[in-house]
Design a protein around this motif. Sequence first.
Motif, PDB file in Angstrom:
ATOM      1  N   SER A 122     -38.477 -32.040  47.217  1.00  0.00           N
ATOM      2  CA  SER A 122     -39.106 -31.006  46.404  1.00  0.00           C
ATOM      3  C   SER A 122     -38.491 -29.702  47.334  1.00  0.00           C
ATOM      4  O   SER A 122     -38.380 -29.701  48.440  1.00  0.00           O
ATOM      5  CB  SER A 122     -40.681 -30.763  46.396  1.00  0.00           C
ATOM      6  OG  SER A 122     -41.088 -31.959  45.669  1.00  0.00           O
ATOM      7  N   SER A 168     -36.304 -18.246  40.784  1.00  0.00           N
ATOM      8  CA  SER A 168     -36.009 -19.711  40.364  1.00  0.00           C
ATOM      9  C   SER A 168     -35.049 -20.349  40.914  1.00  0.00           C
ATOM     10  O   SER A 168     -34.260 -19.770  41.179  1.00  0.00           O
ATOM     11  CB  SER A 168     -36.139 -19.562  38.700  1.00  0.00           C
ATOM     12  OG  SER A 168     -34.686 -19.082  38.486  1.00  0.00           O
ATOM     13  N   THR A 224     -33.067 -24.206  40.443  1.00  0.00           N
ATOM     14  CA  THR A 224     -32.243 -25.210  39.698  1.00  0.00           C
ATOM     15  C   THR A 224     -31.651 -26.127  40.318  1.00  0.00           C
ATOM     16  O   THR A 224     -30.778 -25.644  41.084  1.00  0.00           O
ATOM     17  CB  THR A 224     -31.697 -24.751  38.435  1.00  0.00           C
ATOM     18  OG1 THR A 224     -32.158 -23.891  37.884  1.00  0.00           O
ATOM     19  CG2 THR A 224     -31.100 -26.026  37.548  1.00  0.00           C
ATOM     20  N   LEU A 250     -40.759 -24.467  40.102  1.00  0.00           N
ATOM     21  CA  LEU A 250     -39.462 -24.284  40.179  1.00  0.00           C
ATOM     22  C   LEU A 250     -39.228 -22.410  39.984  1.00  0.00           C
ATOM     23  O   LEU A 250     -38.257 -22.084  40.097  1.00  0.00           O
ATOM     24  CB  LEU A 250     -38.703 -24.611  39.327  1.00  0.00           C
ATOM     25  CG  LEU A 250     -38.963 -26.298  39.422  1.00  0.00           C
ATOM     26  CD1 LEU A 250     -37.935 -26.900  38.370  1.00  0.00           C
ATOM     27  CD2 LEU A 250     -38.131 -26.825  40.979  1.00  0.00           C
TER      28      LEU A 250
END
Length: 845
Positions: A472, A548, A550, A561
Amino acid sequence: MRDGKRRKSVTSFLVLVLLLMPLPSAQAQGGNVLIETASVGLENYSTQLGSSLNFTFEVHELSGQSSNVSAVVVLQSPEGVVLSNSTMSVPTLSGLEEANLTATINGLPFGFSRVTVALTGDVGENTSSHATSFTRVIQRLRPLNVSFGGSSSVFADAVHENGTLVGNTTLSDGDFVRFEFPVINHGDVNWSGHVSLHLVNEGTQTNLTNFNVSVNASDSVQMVFFPNLTLVEGNLSWELNLSGNLSSAGGVHALSGSFSVGPPPLPMLSIAFTSNVEDVASGDDLTVVLTVWNNGTDDFNGRIVCFDDGVQRLNESVEVLVGENQTTNLILTAKPMLLECDADGQRVSQTSVLPSSLLIDLPSAVFEAAGSPSPSFSGGPWHNGDHLHGNMLLRNTGALEGKVRLGFTIDNIAYSGNWVNLAEGAAGEVSAMAPFLEEGETEVLWWLESEDGLVEGISSGVASFSIAPKQSVTLTITDVQRSNDGSVEAFLTVKLDEGRAREVLLRTGYETGDSTVFLREQVVMLEPGILNQSLSFGEINGEQLIASVTAVDWSIGPGRLTVTSTVPSEMTEFWMMFDPVTEPLRPLEGDLVTVKVTFHQSGPQSEQRGELWLVDAYGSLLVQTTSPAWGGSGETSVTLDVTWPKGSTVALRAVWSIDGESVTEEVSYISGQNVVESEFEWPIGAMAWGLALGAALVLGARLRFRSEPSTKIKKSSSSSSPTPSPAATNDEKREISCPSCDRRLRVPVAYSGSVGCPDCSTKFPVSAEPATSESPEPSSVEAASEEVGEEDKPTAKKEKNDGKVELGCPDCDQTLRIPASYRGSVRCPACTKIFKADEGMSLIE
């Protein structure tokens, strides 16, 4: 019948004579000795249990002379075989003497025997009551001996539920059973007791007992049991037991064994193959016809499956009745192969000819490992969601060109690589890729396959991998600040969980209204751990900062996220308010009174604390303290203990210095009155008129006091209360200048004491001036503050060279002074109205 007995007697007599011949003869003395037949104590055909036989008889001398005799005792079998022979000595008998003799025979056999006793010596002639010998038949009884027969005498027959025979010679799954066995009495004593049967069939137990079983001597009884037990394929164990009168009985009283329970009626299959292999070449279509026969005892309704080197080629449902057959066609790509077919979906008999196989042999490509016999794997260490990459080097050693590929199977899901064509003698690399969809220990089946060739050597295998949880990424935006030039700066923290380095797309920007603007996008290789970045956005018209992340070609773990953080406004605004009620409600001079002050802020949250001064209308310092902590809230309060000043109406002013600015607030409270006792009667009427007049005066004073502008004063804790000059007799005001900043202040001419400048907070002393003939003015201490400019209010909107301007409150027309360059929000100290500086300046102009 009588002739037979006579012949036996003659034979026995001759044997007896022969036995007596060797005996020495005695000199006859003329005696006559005989056995009294009625005295023989042994009954003919008598029975006995023991092996020793004792009996008595009497001999009589009948002639009156002395006689000498002997008694011969002979034991014979029913067939005349002599079993024992003994001679009894008899004492000499005197004339007419009678003697009682006892004979003993040991070793009496079981069954029937014949005992003969004969006299020799001075014997007489037989008469009706006396004889020279006698013979008796006796039987030695066999003891109790009840027993089961051997295990071979126990029968278990398959029956229907109603007890009728099925007709099978063996037991099968689903049958019922009938147990039959003998109980044999080998003794000569009758027996009665209990017979029990205990059965165990694959964990199921059954007990049966017959409590009334009788077996006569030398006889047997056939026992039959019908247990209510549906047989299950496997083993049927049984145990038999006798109980009852068995304390001294011999024989087998317990017996056990087992029977095998076969399967239920099953189909018995066989498969026959035909093909056109003679008419095709490698790579062509190969047609294989399968004929399935059922020679069993039950119909088959299942599937026929066929495999070639572990690859399924056929999976088809078929129904084949007993004694019939079914055919099915299979189209394959012709190549060397071993096609194996089997039945599935229904149990078949073990006698089925399965699996059946067909060998296809024809020229083709042949693929062999050119290096390692197993694939090489890459991409690790692996986490849930990662892909396994594998490759292997192969060579075509066959006679034709062919194609081959590598594949993986994970959790019964197959993943195939691309076909690779290899010419005869050529080498090439095959590869495949498969995802790991679960964490933990995972087994991967790898395999090689070819549609038109043969894979020699190891064509498949299993590899084990330890798959870690997904990684994560955690985003955090902190320390969001707006600098002096208006640009927004922040601190971004990116944390990647433990594992392998990962590539991510990181975007940062701001949000305004319903739109998002990303100012920067970059692909970053994150190492496990924390990455810190300083962000600078310049001047932005946004409400929130946004960041953010990705994942780039990998599966990211759980977590947010996208994160946001509020952009601070231009400044934090502070103000405070007095609680309108004191404790006590109407304090008297000198009382210790509790006053509550509440502090407020708006805009960006601030945790700063400031200094608070509380003074009365004369500028005397009552309390000095530090404002309490905010605790993350926009409001906090403090209670102050004040020694109550004199006056019927007490005006208090709070000055709060925080974040480089001073905030003031004023309030007035009504004091109580001291009660004075008097011995005279009260003038009630005059008091009423006085109270009314006093109330009017107080109301007028309060209205006047509230209409006066607030001033901002900081009183040093070391300063003393101002004292009026004794020479001053009126409240005429005069103008003085601050020695530090030249701020113009107006004070009463009779005032002597310390004055604090509201602009620079400088304290300096002033002296009273002599009284003049000018008209008196109301006595008070007034100081023009930076927020309220009482002096020259109608004529000036800017001070001389002090860098400040005046502006007016749009609600109450109060005048305030602020720095000329300030363009933020302003709070009116009189009515607490908050307004823009530009709006207040337009009112003054």
